[in-house]
Design a protein around this motif. Structure first.
Motif, PDB file in Angstrom:
ATOM      1  N   GLU A 165       0.785  -1.260   0.117  1.00 22.78           N
ATOM      2  CA  GLU A 165       0.053   0.061  -0.048  1.00 22.78           C
ATOM      3  C   GLU A 165       0.982   1.089   0.043  1.00 22.78           C
ATOM      4  O   GLU A 165       0.373   2.279  -0.699  1.00 22.78           O
ATOM      5  CB  GLU A 165      -1.162   0.133   1.042  1.00 22.78           C
ATOM      6  CG  GLU A 165      -2.074  -1.172   1.171  1.00 22.78           C
ATOM      7  CD  GLU A 165      -3.053  -1.088   2.106  1.00 22.78           C
ATOM      8  OE1 GLU A 165      -4.094  -1.586   1.866  1.00 22.78           O
ATOM      9  OE2 GLU A 165      -2.367  -0.741   3.456  1.00 22.78           O
ATOM     10  N   GLN A 166       2.069   1.299   0.720  1.00 20.99           N
ATOM     11  CA  GLN A 166       2.943   2.380   0.749  1.00 20.99           C
ATOM     12  C   GLN A 166       3.611   2.635  -0.440  1.00 20.99           C
ATOM     13  O   GLN A 166       3.863   3.618  -0.977  1.00 20.99           O
ATOM     14  CB  GLN A 166       3.825   2.296   1.752  1.00 20.99           C
ATOM     15  CG  GLN A 166       3.284   2.222   3.180  1.00 20.99           C
ATOM     16  CD  GLN A 166       4.263   1.954   4.338  1.00 20.99           C
ATOM     17  OE1 GLN A 166       5.347   1.646   4.075  1.00 20.99           O
ATOM     18  NE2 GLN A 166       3.901   2.190   5.607  1.00 20.99           N
ATOM     19  N   GLU A 167       4.094   1.516  -1.189  1.00 18.40           N
ATOM     20  CA  GLU A 167       4.661   1.244  -2.403  1.00 18.40           C
ATOM     21  C   GLU A 167       3.848   1.856  -3.734  1.00 18.40           C
ATOM     22  O   GLU A 167       4.242   2.574  -4.273  1.00 18.40           O
ATOM     23  CB  GLU A 167       5.150   0.132  -2.776  1.00 18.40           C
ATOM     24  CG  GLU A 167       5.981  -0.066  -4.048  1.00 18.40           C
ATOM     25  CD  GLU A 167       7.498   0.693  -3.914  1.00 18.40           C
ATOM     26  OE1 GLU A 167       8.250   0.659  -5.022  1.00 18.40           O
ATOM     27  OE2 GLU A 167       7.917   0.836  -2.711  1.00 18.40           O
ATOM     28  N   THR A 168       2.592   1.533  -3.545  1.00 14.16           N
ATOM     29  CA  THR A 168       1.515   1.790  -4.781  1.00 14.16           C
ATOM     30  C   THR A 168       0.642   2.881  -4.504  1.00 14.16           C
ATOM     31  O   THR A 168       0.345   3.603  -5.285  1.00 14.16           O
ATOM     32  CB  THR A 168       0.702   0.579  -5.008  1.00 14.16           C
ATOM     33  OG1 THR A 168      -0.154   0.213  -4.095  1.00 14.16           O
ATOM     34  CG2 THR A 168       1.566  -0.682  -5.442  1.00 14.16           C
ATOM     35  N   GLY A 169       0.702   3.140  -3.283  1.00 11.14           N
ATOM     36  CA  GLY A 169      -0.556   4.586  -2.952  1.00 11.14           C
ATOM     37  C   GLY A 169      -1.819   3.936  -2.800  1.00 11.14           C
ATOM     38  O   GLY A 169      -2.782   4.793  -2.777  1.00 11.14           O
ATOM     39  N   ASN A 170      -2.125   2.628  -3.164  1.00  5.70           N
ATOM     40  CA  ASN A 170      -3.345   2.244  -3.260  1.00  5.70           C
ATOM     41  C   ASN A 170      -3.783   1.248  -1.933  1.00  5.70           C
ATOM     42  O   ASN A 170      -3.082   0.588  -1.448  1.00  5.70           O
ATOM     43  CB  ASN A 170      -3.646   1.500  -4.483  1.00  5.70           C
ATOM     44  CG  ASN A 170      -3.242   2.096  -5.859  1.00  5.70           C
ATOM     45  OD1 ASN A 170      -3.791   3.257  -5.670  1.00  5.70           O
ATOM     46  ND2 ASN A 170      -2.713   1.729  -6.657  1.00  5.70           N
ATOM     47  N   GLN A 171      -5.016   1.109  -1.714  1.00  8.66           N
ATOM     48  CA  GLN A 171      -5.691   0.383  -0.660  1.00  8.66           C
ATOM     49  C   GLN A 171      -5.788  -1.137  -1.385  1.00  8.66           C
ATOM     50  O   GLN A 171      -6.377  -1.340  -2.273  1.00  8.66           O
ATOM     51  CB  GLN A 171      -6.907   0.668  -0.186  1.00  8.66           C
ATOM     52  CG  GLN A 171      -7.286  -0.239   0.972  1.00  8.66           C
ATOM     53  CD  GLN A 171      -8.857   0.332   1.367  1.00  8.66           C
ATOM     54  OE1 GLN A 171      -9.224   1.328   1.310  1.00  8.66           O
ATOM     55  NE2 GLN A 171      -9.473  -0.710   2.130  1.00  8.66           N
ATOM     56  N   ILE A 172      -5.223  -2.135  -0.721  1.00  9.68           N
ATOM     57  CA  ILE A 172      -5.113  -3.531  -0.945  1.00  9.68           C
ATOM     58  C   ILE A 172      -6.048  -4.134   0.123  1.00  9.68           C
ATOM     59  O   ILE A 172      -5.586  -4.254   1.160  1.00  9.68           O
ATOM     60  CB  ILE A 172      -3.615  -4.051  -1.139  1.00  9.68           C
ATOM     61  CG1 ILE A 172      -3.071  -3.399  -2.367  1.00  9.68           C
ATOM     62  CG2 ILE A 172      -3.630  -5.530  -1.410  1.00  9.68           C
ATOM     63  CD1 ILE A 172      -1.864  -3.448  -2.793  1.00  9.68           C
ATOM     64  N   ASN A 173      -7.178  -4.886  -0.257  1.00 12.60           N
ATOM     65  CA  ASN A 173      -7.868  -5.439   0.641  1.00 12.60           C
ATOM     66  C   ASN A 173      -7.325  -6.709   1.155  1.00 12.60           C
ATOM     67  O   ASN A 173      -7.542  -7.028   2.422  1.00 12.60           O
ATOM     68  CB  ASN A 173      -9.230  -5.723   0.000  1.00 12.60           C
ATOM     69  CG  ASN A 173     -10.076  -4.332  -0.312  1.00 12.60           C
ATOM     70  OD1 ASN A 173      -9.879  -3.585   0.350  1.00 12.60           O
ATOM     71  ND2 ASN A 173     -10.887  -4.484  -1.294  1.00 12.60           N
TER      72      ASN A 173
END
Length: 390
Positions: free
Chosen positions: A76-84
């Protein structure tokens, strides 16, 4: 003494007894295992797991990149996206959609390789093999207590990965000798290769051959036969392409247009998921459970797919309601009810109360303590006592 007395009213049919005897022979005989190959596969898996883990540690800085929570936080930190979650379907979808971060993409690929659960079957084979080089007790007779199907045990031989590897003998020899570098150079992903080679660990005696067989579209065939849905029977009597034929019926498209290279081919996915999910009165929830949303089918399309499939299969839909009515009447009145070659009865005595369904094959299914309840649509529905299947 009490158990035989209780069971005395339920004699085992001769054909079922004969099947059980055959099952005992099969399980006692077992199947030969190539233990040298299995040990080589386990060693290769350990070597590549260490290599992949070290690479994941280097990319993430995590002490344990196999731990879900810290790895998810890193992604999540690397991509900036939430991963469920980091389930297989989620990882596949993220990789299909593409990722800007090469490190995140590589970590997901590593996770994908390290989570090949089928590789664990090698250890199960080694744990179960006897001094004679054979694994026994891999099938359980009547393991599915409702349908009577066999169940796989220990190694789960009823669910072995497909093998699409060229030059199997070379791949097996490289695994036996633990030549991981050459194995990777020729076949690519080692975990994927080991997964595809699992079934080759089960071997036939000299001069014999193993044959793998399965029923083709068994549920779709049986329901077509029971309901006398003629267009489906015609499909199975000829080309057998039920997914394409179903899409053709549902969307009014000529069958020969639903082929690769044509824009209509995308309808095959809708035909396929419909066949997998809707034959036994399933609806939108069943489509989702069968992965419709992972097939690039929009959620707002699902109700229309259900409606189209049911419209294309009126005899099957009518059969659902006829069977439901017969079951309810049998329980309410105690009188036998018959429809579509299936007999519904209520069998009661001072101690026992069952609704039974006698199939065309003669097999009788028992549903304990039947009663009439009200379902979520405020309609009468059959309830019974049984194991919670979930």
């Amino acid at each position: 003494l009490e158990i035989p007395r209780k069971l005395s009213g339920f004699p085992v049919p001769d054909d079922i007894q004969a099947q059980w005897v055959q099952d005992q022979i099969i399980n006692l005989r077992g199947i030969a295992v190539d233990t040298d190959f299995v040990r080589g596969a386990i060693s290769c898996d350990a070597l590549i797991t260490t290599h992949l883990t070290d690479e994941a540690k280097s990319l993430t800085g995590l002490d344990n990149p196999n731990s879900v929570s810290p790895l998810k936080e890193w992604l999540e930190q690397e991509t900036g996206n939430q991963i469920n979650n980091l389930q297989k379907e989620t990882i596949d979808k993220l990789l299909d959609e593409g990722m800007e971060s090469n490190n995140a993409k590589r970590i997901l690929e590593l996770r994908q390789q390290m989570s090949k659960t089928s590789v664990k079957k090698y250890q199960a084979m080694l744990d179960t093999v006897g001094q004679d080089g054979r694994s026994c007790g891999l099938l359980q007779f009547y393991g599915a207590n409702r349908t009577g199907r066999w169940a796989g045990r220990l190694v789960q031989v009823q669910n072995l990965p497909r093998t699409n590897i060229h030059n199997l003998s070379l791949a097996r020899e490289l695994v036996k000798s633990q030549e991981t570098d050459i194995l990777r150079m020729i076949y690519g992903s080692i975990p994927n290769t080991l997964s595809q080679l699992v079934r080759t660990a089960l071997i036939a005696p000299e001069g014999k051959a193993l044959v793998s067989a399965d029923y083709s579209a068994i549920e779709a065939r049986v329901i077509a036969w029971l309901a006398k849905e003629q267009w489906r029977l015609d499909v199975f009597a000829t080309h057998g392409k039920i997914y394409e034929a179903s899409a053709s019926q549902m969307f009014g498209v000529p069958l020969d247009r639903i082929t690769k290279g044509n824009p209509e081919y995308e309808l095959r996915q809708k035909g396929k998921v419909s066949e997998l999910a809707l034959g036994f009165a399933g609806s939108v929830g069943a489509l989702k459970a069968m992965g419709a949303l992972n097939m690039s089918i929009a959620e707002d399309e699902l109700p229309e797919i259900v409606a189209r499939w049911r419209e294309a299969n009126p005899n099957i839909v009518n059969m659902w309601y006829a069977m439901e009515h017969a079951a309810l009447e049998a329980v309410k009145t105690g009188c036998p009810q018959s429809t579509h070659g299936i007999l519904f009865t209520r069998e009661m005595d001072s101690e026992l109360d069952f609704m039974t369904i006698t199939l065309p094959s003669g097999r009788k299914l028992y549903y304990a303590n039947p009663a009439i309840g009200i379902n979520r649509w405020n309609k009468e529905a059959l309830t019974y006592t049984g194991m919670d299947q979930t």
